[in-house]
Design a protein around this motif. Structure first.
Motif, PDB file in Angstrom:
ATOM      1  N   LYS A 163       0.898  -1.231   0.087  1.00 26.15           N
ATOM      2  CA  LYS A 163       0.040  -0.076   0.010  1.00 26.15           C
ATOM      3  C   LYS A 163       0.769   1.194  -0.131  1.00 26.15           C
ATOM      4  N   LEU A 164       1.803   1.341   0.842  1.00 27.92           N
ATOM      5  CA  LEU A 164       2.928   2.557   0.876  1.00 27.92           C
ATOM      6  C   LEU A 164       3.431   2.590  -0.584  1.00 27.92           C
ATOM      7  N   ILE A 165       3.878   1.512  -1.034  1.00 21.88           N
ATOM      8  CA  ILE A 165       4.492   1.761  -2.414  1.00 21.88           C
ATOM      9  C   ILE A 165       3.369   2.171  -3.615  1.00 21.88           C
ATOM     10  N   ALA A 166       2.190   1.656  -3.654  1.00 26.14           N
ATOM     11  CA  ALA A 166       1.088   1.864  -4.575  1.00 26.14           C
ATOM     12  C   ALA A 166       0.557   3.422  -4.391  1.00 26.14           C
ATOM     13  N   ILE A 167       0.686   3.964  -2.974  1.00 29.00           N
ATOM     14  CA  ILE A 167       0.316   5.398  -2.903  1.00 29.00           C
ATOM     15  C   ILE A 167       1.334   6.338  -3.371  1.00 29.00           C
ATOM     16  N   LYS A 168       2.596   6.001  -3.118  1.00 30.39           N
ATOM     17  CA  LYS A 168       3.872   6.788  -3.334  1.00 30.39           C
ATOM     18  C   LYS A 168       3.850   6.796  -5.013  1.00 30.39           C
ATOM     19  N   LEU A 169       3.389   5.848  -5.647  1.00 29.31           N
ATOM     20  CA  LEU A 169       3.566   5.701  -7.275  1.00 29.31           C
ATOM     21  C   LEU A 169       2.300   6.238  -7.658  1.00 29.31           C
ATOM     22  N   GLY A 170       1.428   6.537  -7.054  1.00 32.90           N
ATOM     23  CA  GLY A 170       0.249   7.383  -7.454  1.00 32.90           C
ATOM     24  C   GLY A 170      -0.823   6.448  -7.798  1.00 32.90           C
ATOM     25  N   ASN A 171      -0.844   5.001  -7.752  1.00 36.54           N
ATOM     26  CA  ASN A 171      -1.644   4.048  -8.144  1.00 36.54           C
ATOM     27  C   ASN A 171      -2.883   3.687  -6.892  1.00 36.54           C
ATOM     28  N   ALA A 172      -2.790   4.354  -5.873  1.00 38.79           N
ATOM     29  CA  ALA A 172      -3.866   4.357  -4.838  1.00 38.79           C
ATOM     30  C   ALA A 172      -3.676   5.658  -4.179  1.00 38.79           C
ATOM     31  N   LYS A 173      -4.936   5.809  -3.427  1.00 38.06           N
ATOM     32  CA  LYS A 173      -5.445   7.142  -2.879  1.00 38.06           C
ATOM     33  C   LYS A 173      -4.709   7.199  -1.529  1.00 38.06           C
ATOM     34  N   ASP A 174      -4.128   8.637  -1.210  1.00 38.61           N
ATOM     35  CA  ASP A 174      -3.690   8.438   0.235  1.00 38.61           C
ATOM     36  C   ASP A 174      -4.870   8.626   0.955  1.00 38.61           C
ATOM     37  N   PRO A 175      -4.979   7.845   2.074  1.00 35.94           N
ATOM     38  CA  PRO A 175      -5.931   7.919   3.074  1.00 35.94           C
ATOM     39  C   PRO A 175      -6.318   9.048   3.603  1.00 35.94           C
ATOM     40  N   PHE A 176      -5.484  10.106   3.854  1.00 35.16           N
ATOM     41  CA  PHE A 176      -5.647  11.460   4.311  1.00 35.16           C
ATOM     42  C   PHE A 176      -6.379  12.215   3.509  1.00 35.16           C
ATOM     43  N   ASP A 177      -6.240  12.195   2.155  1.00 35.40           N
ATOM     44  CA  ASP A 177      -6.569  12.966   0.994  1.00 35.40           C
ATOM     45  C   ASP A 177      -8.044  12.863   0.795  1.00 35.40           C
ATOM     46  N   VAL A 178      -8.803  13.534   1.692  1.00 36.12           N
ATOM     47  CA  VAL A 178     -10.223  13.474   1.555  1.00 36.12           C
ATOM     48  C   VAL A 178     -10.854  14.940   1.376  1.00 36.12           C
TER      49      VAL A 178
END
Length: 176
Positions: A69-84
């Motif tokens: 999950k850390l890698i996916a978020i950093k690569l832009g392939n998953a949403k940051d959980p705080f970005d609401v």
């Protein structure tokens, strides 16, 4: 609840018949959403070193799902959980509310002040974007309580970024 309303209505009618000069006002209220931003983003805008440390920690504790999950978020392939923030904007617009966002805008990162750098371009753009439809307030840093100049500097810096006079504050909960 319905029995309580009935009793209140009955009591009000009896009072009004006995004292016709009484004026009963309808209760009104206003919702004021307030949001503390200690960390604007959980992962995506943190420095490479902080992200790498989180990855190593996840790997060492064999939390491989978290690591991916850390890698996916950093690569832009998953949403940051705080970005609401877009969701908040939609809710506030839907209900015609004006929120107050209290940002931790400390100059230095400490054990208790762990936000991303206030020089981060995306962080600054986020503040400016939210300032269009919301009020921006300061969430003073942990160490600001003992030094008024620190608060003044944080207020000045946040006002400059948000293009608003920042005059709202929510003190750090660890210092209350």
């Amino acid at each position: 609840v319905s029995q309580s309303r009935y009793l209140l209505k009955y009591f009000k009618e009896k009072l009004a018949s006995k004292f016709p000069e009484l004026n009963f006002h309808k209760a009104t209220f206003k919702v004021q959403p307030t949001i503390d931003i200690d960390q604007a983003f959980a992962i995506k805008e943190k420095s490479f070193f902080r992200w790498m440390f989180a990855c190593l920690k996840a790997f060492a504790s064999m939390r491989f799902k978290h690591l991916s999950k850390l890698i996916a978020i950093k690569l832009g392939n998953a949403k940051d959980p705080f970005d609401v923030y877009d969701e908040f904007d939609r809710l506030h617009a839907k209900y015609n509310l004006k929120a107050v966002y209290f940002f931790l805008f400390s100059k230095n990162r400490t054990k208790y002040d762990i936000n991303i750098s206030r020089n981060n371009a995306r962080f600054r753009k986020l503040i400016q974007k939210l300032a269009v439809n919301s009020t921006i307030g300061i969430h003073p840093s942990y160490h600001s309580k003992s030094n008024m100049r620190v608060v003044e500097e944080e207020l000045s810096a946040l006002s400059a970024v948000s293009f608003q006079l920042v005059d709202s504050s929510r003190q750090h909960f660890l210092k209350i």
